[in-house]
Design a protein around this motif. Structure first.
Motif, PDB file in Angstrom:
ATOM      1  N   ASP A  94       0.828  -1.210   0.000  1.00  0.00           N
ATOM      2  CA  ASP A  94       0.000   0.000   0.000  1.00  0.00           C
ATOM      3  C   ASP A  94       0.861   1.259   0.000  1.00  0.00           C
ATOM      4  O   ASP A  94       0.578   2.220  -0.731  1.00  0.00           O
ATOM      5  CB  ASP A  94      -0.927   0.003   1.223  1.00  0.00           C
ATOM      6  CG  ASP A  94      -2.017  -1.034   1.113  1.00  0.00           C
ATOM      7  OD1 ASP A  94      -2.266  -1.502  -0.023  1.00  0.00           O
ATOM      8  OD2 ASP A  94      -2.620  -1.387   2.152  1.00  0.00           O
ATOM      9  N   VAL A  95       1.914   1.275   0.813  1.00  0.00           N
ATOM     10  CA  VAL A  95       2.783   2.448   0.873  1.00  0.00           C
ATOM     11  C   VAL A  95       3.527   2.632  -0.447  1.00  0.00           C
ATOM     12  O   VAL A  95       3.670   3.763  -0.944  1.00  0.00           O
ATOM     13  CB  VAL A  95       3.775   2.322   2.051  1.00  0.00           C
ATOM     14  CG1 VAL A  95       4.806   3.448   2.022  1.00  0.00           C
ATOM     15  CG2 VAL A  95       3.026   2.351   3.375  1.00  0.00           C
ATOM     16  N   ILE A  96       3.991   1.555  -1.044  1.00  0.00           N
ATOM     17  CA  ILE A  96       4.681   1.646  -2.336  1.00  0.00           C
ATOM     18  C   ILE A  96       3.734   2.177  -3.405  1.00  0.00           C
ATOM     19  O   ILE A  96       4.126   3.001  -4.249  1.00  0.00           O
ATOM     20  CB  ILE A  96       5.248   0.265  -2.728  1.00  0.00           C
ATOM     21  CG1 ILE A  96       6.453  -0.072  -1.854  1.00  0.00           C
ATOM     22  CG2 ILE A  96       5.641   0.235  -4.196  1.00  0.00           C
ATOM     23  CD1 ILE A  96       7.023  -1.451  -2.068  1.00  0.00           C
ATOM     24  N   GLN A  97       2.482   1.760  -3.365  1.00  0.00           N
ATOM     25  CA  GLN A  97       1.501   2.259  -4.329  1.00  0.00           C
ATOM     26  C   GLN A  97       1.244   3.755  -4.123  1.00  0.00           C
ATOM     27  O   GLN A  97       1.095   4.507  -5.093  1.00  0.00           O
ATOM     28  CB  GLN A  97       0.194   1.477  -4.187  1.00  0.00           C
ATOM     29  CG  GLN A  97      -0.857   1.850  -5.227  1.00  0.00           C
ATOM     30  CD  GLN A  97      -2.130   1.039  -5.086  1.00  0.00           C
ATOM     31  OE1 GLN A  97      -2.265   0.263  -4.145  1.00  0.00           O
ATOM     32  NE2 GLN A  97      -3.047   1.205  -6.004  1.00  0.00           N
ATOM     33  N   GLN A  98       1.198   4.217  -2.871  1.00  0.00           N
ATOM     34  CA  GLN A  98       0.993   5.634  -2.594  1.00  0.00           C
ATOM     35  C   GLN A  98       2.178   6.486  -3.055  1.00  0.00           C
ATOM     36  O   GLN A  98       1.998   7.600  -3.531  1.00  0.00           O
ATOM     37  CB  GLN A  98       0.774   5.839  -1.093  1.00  0.00           C
ATOM     38  CG  GLN A  98      -0.608   5.455  -0.603  1.00  0.00           C
ATOM     39  CD  GLN A  98      -0.763   5.689   0.881  1.00  0.00           C
ATOM     40  OE1 GLN A  98      -0.316   4.904   1.703  1.00  0.00           O
ATOM     41  NE2 GLN A  98      -1.371   6.798   1.237  1.00  0.00           N
ATOM     42  N   LEU A  99       3.380   5.955  -2.901  1.00  0.00           N
ATOM     43  CA  LEU A  99       4.575   6.722  -3.242  1.00  0.00           C
ATOM     44  C   LEU A  99       4.865   6.738  -4.729  1.00  0.00           C
ATOM     45  O   LEU A  99       5.563   7.639  -5.209  1.00  0.00           O
ATOM     46  CB  LEU A  99       5.785   6.151  -2.496  1.00  0.00           C
ATOM     47  CG  LEU A  99       5.799   6.320  -0.975  1.00  0.00           C
ATOM     48  CD1 LEU A  99       6.994   5.598  -0.385  1.00  0.00           C
ATOM     49  CD2 LEU A  99       5.851   7.792  -0.591  1.00  0.00           C
ATOM     50  N   SER A 100       4.387   5.743  -5.454  1.00  0.00           N
ATOM     51  CA  SER A 100       4.712   5.635  -6.879  1.00  0.00           C
ATOM     52  C   SER A 100       4.022   6.744  -7.658  1.00  0.00           C
ATOM     53  O   SER A 100       2.808   6.733  -7.841  1.00  0.00           O
ATOM     54  CB  SER A 100       4.281   4.263  -7.409  1.00  0.00           C
ATOM     55  OG  SER A 100       4.978   3.238  -6.729  1.00  0.00           O
ATOM     56  N   GLY A 101       4.822   7.703  -8.109  1.00  0.00           N
ATOM     57  CA  GLY A 101       4.297   8.826  -8.863  1.00  0.00           C
ATOM     58  C   GLY A 101       5.198  10.036  -8.747  1.00  0.00           C
ATOM     59  O   GLY A 101       6.365   9.947  -8.341  1.00  0.00           O
TER      60      GLY A 101
END
Length: 653
Positions: free
Chosen positions: A312-319
């Motif tokens: 979840d954290v990796i998905q939030q940071l990806s961008g």
């Protein structure tokens, strides 16, 4: 029941009139008409105004208002009247408005560059006297905070201590003020060790709440950067657990890793994970990702996070937000973790978010390692070429001479070479989130760590030429090959990024144009060496004609007459360029033959002394027999006379 009339209606019941609209018209004008007799009940005669009423005297007469209102005669009078009105409103709204005006006039004088120190000291003393007892109240003002910053910057230590003492009870409230935050950071910059320790101690229990504040997080980060290792740890551990926030004695622990803290204090891992998630989620949602203390907390979070929380954290940071993190060591490693463990869609977001910032990232000490990771991991070479390679090509002549900017290029030419990447850099490329890795990956990471510790690494730019030759001329198997994150063959990925994108031709042309400057540069010499030798696995062999043009350019510069000035001006006499050319002679027979024919044939006696002697002797040390045959007739007499000396091992051979 009452009797009804012939028509079946009740005589006592009032007749119902047709409904009318607000403007006096019926809803259906064809069926309903107004009654002719206006005296009927339920009907009101519409009001009609006569002409006499319209022509009556105005509502406000000048005689009723008393004196006639004075009308300004010019634009200047209008401006002055508006200014007076604004001043009056400010005096009502601001309690210390007059004091702020006085301080602003003093500030304009004290901040001049050409003012004497004695005069500035008098102005500062006067300003501090006016503010004494009111500093905390006026520190949040846009003007007064600037005056206080100037006073703190130029005042004596005693005056600074007085200001610090008055502001200390109000630091937490001032830390969240848009203007006062600059004063607080200025006070911390000029604070003594005792004052800094007292300030960090006063933050206990408020670190997590201040980090969630856009302004307050700046103060926490500033204190984190100024503090020593113990003070940094005291600020950081408050993000781990509620117990560490409540009990101040638990903060003074020597362990730096979260796993060690959990085992020593016997904390519940699930509880720590929940607390860290509750602290970090608002920070991620607000996008407060610029600070190193948050990067360190995220790294510790990944070390204990379960699979779903980490994903979840990796998905939030990806961008695009990830670009704001890579200026720190931990932030760069977090970005590499997102690239390594992210899905193809998330990797695409990360690369697109870097659009327009690639040049700046490449020049950054830690950001360049993210580019290295992307070039070694991402399989979508078309997107990588479109966003990253194209922007690198635009500033290629700058990158080949830059200490950090050359690293992505060296990764494509010679992947994971310990000569160009430190053991810490190689370890960061292989970092992983434990919960997102398989057992085989974790075992490979452990074996890699042991290999890095036991390997002997020679840093770039070392003065010892023998050590340079050892690391450069070694076999490709001696370099550390790290795990590749993608499924594509690493050699195929390199070919697509280097050859298919046109980067190889642009790189060779940049080296040809700047050949002399690159060979003399401590950092650029490694780029031109890798390009001239064709890279690992001879990846540049398809553009051999371009490499031959590069050899000709280097040989033509070396063929210039010997300089009469101080030693080191000529390419063969310079410390860096002479050693790089020596290695090229040893490792690249095509370059050696070109250099001999254009620059050294018939001139070996002239270049047999100084740094250039290493280049001359390299022809007799070359492992290629054709190169030795070219120079043997001219150099052998110099060796026999003792002018040119070969290494002992070579003499024995």
């Amino acid at each position: 029941m009452a009797a009804k009339n012939q028509h079946g209606s009740d005589p006592k019941k009032r007749k119902r009139l047709p409904s009318t609209k607000g403007d006096g018209q019926t809803s259906n004008p064809k069926k309903a008409k107004l009654p002719s007799n206006p005296s009927n009940k339920g009907f009101k005669k519409p009001f009609k105004s006569s002409k006499s009423e319209h022509t009556s005297k105005p509502r406000f007469d000048k005689s009723e208002m008393g004196e006639e209102r004075e009308v300004p005669k010019s634009k200047r009078e209008v401006r002055l009247q508006a200014k007076e009105l604004t001043e009056a409103r400010k005096k009502k709204r601001k309690r210390h408005y007059d004091l702020e005006k006085e301080l602003a006039s003093l500030w304009e004088k004290m901040r001049r560059r050409n003012i004497a120190k004695a005069d500035r000291s008098k102005l500062i003393n006067e300003a501090l006297k006016k503010m004494t007892g009111k500093i905390a109240e006026i520190a949040g003002s846009h003007v007064s905070s600037r005056v206080l910053q100037a006073c703190v910057k130029y005042c004596s230590q005693d005056e600074r201590d007085t200001v610090f003492k008055e502001l200390r009870p109000h630091f937490l409230s001032l830390a969240c003020n848009t203007y006062a935050v600059h004063l607080v950071t200025k006070m911390l910059d000029n604070a003594s060790k005792e004052q800094l320790a007292g300030f960090i101690s006063s933050l206990h229990g408020h670190v997590a709440s201040l980090l969630r504040h856009m302004v307050g997080s700046v103060v926490i980060e500033h204190a984190y950067q100024l503090g020593n290792a113990t003070q940094k740890q005291a600020l950081l551990v408050e993000l781990y657990s509620t117990e560490l926030q409540l009990f101040k004695d638990l903060v003074s622990i020597k362990e730096s890793r979260l796993i060690d803290i959990i085992s020593k204090l016997r904390l519940e891992k699930a509880s720590v994970l929940r607390h860290m998630n509750s602290v970090l989620q608002p920070i991620l949602e607000k996008g407060i990702l610029d600070h190193s203390i948050i990067h360190r907390a995220l790294m510790e979070f990944f070390s204990i996070a379960d699979q779903s929380s980490a994903a979840d954290v990796i998905q939030q940071l990806s961008g695009p937000l990830l670009v704001r993190m890579i200026h720190t060591k931990e932030g760069s490693r977090i970005a590499m973790l997102c690239v390594k463990h992210g899905s193809a869609k998330e990797r695409k977001k990360i690369i697109k978010g870097m659009k327009g910032h690639v040049s700046k990232i490449a020049h950054d000490k830690f950001g360049c390692m993210l580019l290295v990771c992307i070039l070694a991991t991402v399989d979508d070479t078309k997107l990588t070429t479109k966003v990253i390679i194209r922007e690198l090509q635009a500033v290629l002549e700058e990158l080949v001479l830059d200490k950090n900017g050359r690293r992505p290029l060296l990764q494509l030419l010679h992947p994971n070479c310990p000569r160009y990447f430190s053991p810490d850099d190689l370890a960061s490329l292989n970092y992983s989130v434990p919960s997102l890795c398989t057992k085989d990956d974790l075992k490979m990471d452990t074996d890699l760590g042991k290999q890095i510790k036991s390997s002997e690494v020679v840093e770039g730019g070392e003065d010892e030429s023998d050590a340079e030759e050892k690391t450069t001329t070694g076999s490709p198997d001696e370099s550390l090959h790290l795990n590749e994150g993608g499924k594509k063959d690493p050699l195929l990925r390199r070919q697509e990024l280097l050859l298919n994108s046109g980067l190889a031709e642009s790189l060779i042309e940049a080296c040809r144009v700047k050949a002399g400057e690159l060979l003399r540069s401590n950092h650029g010499k490694e780029v031109i060496y890798e390009v001239a030798t064709g890279g690992e696995g001879d990846i540049l062999h398809p553009v051999l004609d371009k490499l031959l043009a590069l050899y000709e350019a280097v040989a033509s510069i070396a063929a210039q007459p010997k300089s009469e000035g101080p030693e080191g001006d000529h390419l063969l006499e310079n410390f860096h360029s002479s050693r790089t050319i020596r290695k090229l002679v040893l490792d690249c027979p095509a370059f050696a033959s070109t250099l001999w024919e254009k620059a050294l044939k018939g001139k070996c006696a002239m270049w047999a002394l100084g740094h250039s002697c290493k280049v001359v002797s390299a022809f007799m040390e070359s492992p290629d027999s054709s190169v030795r045959k070219l120079a043997k007739e001219e150099i052998q007499p110099l060796i026999d006379s003792g002018v040119v000396k070969l290494p002992v091992t070579r003499q024995l051979e």
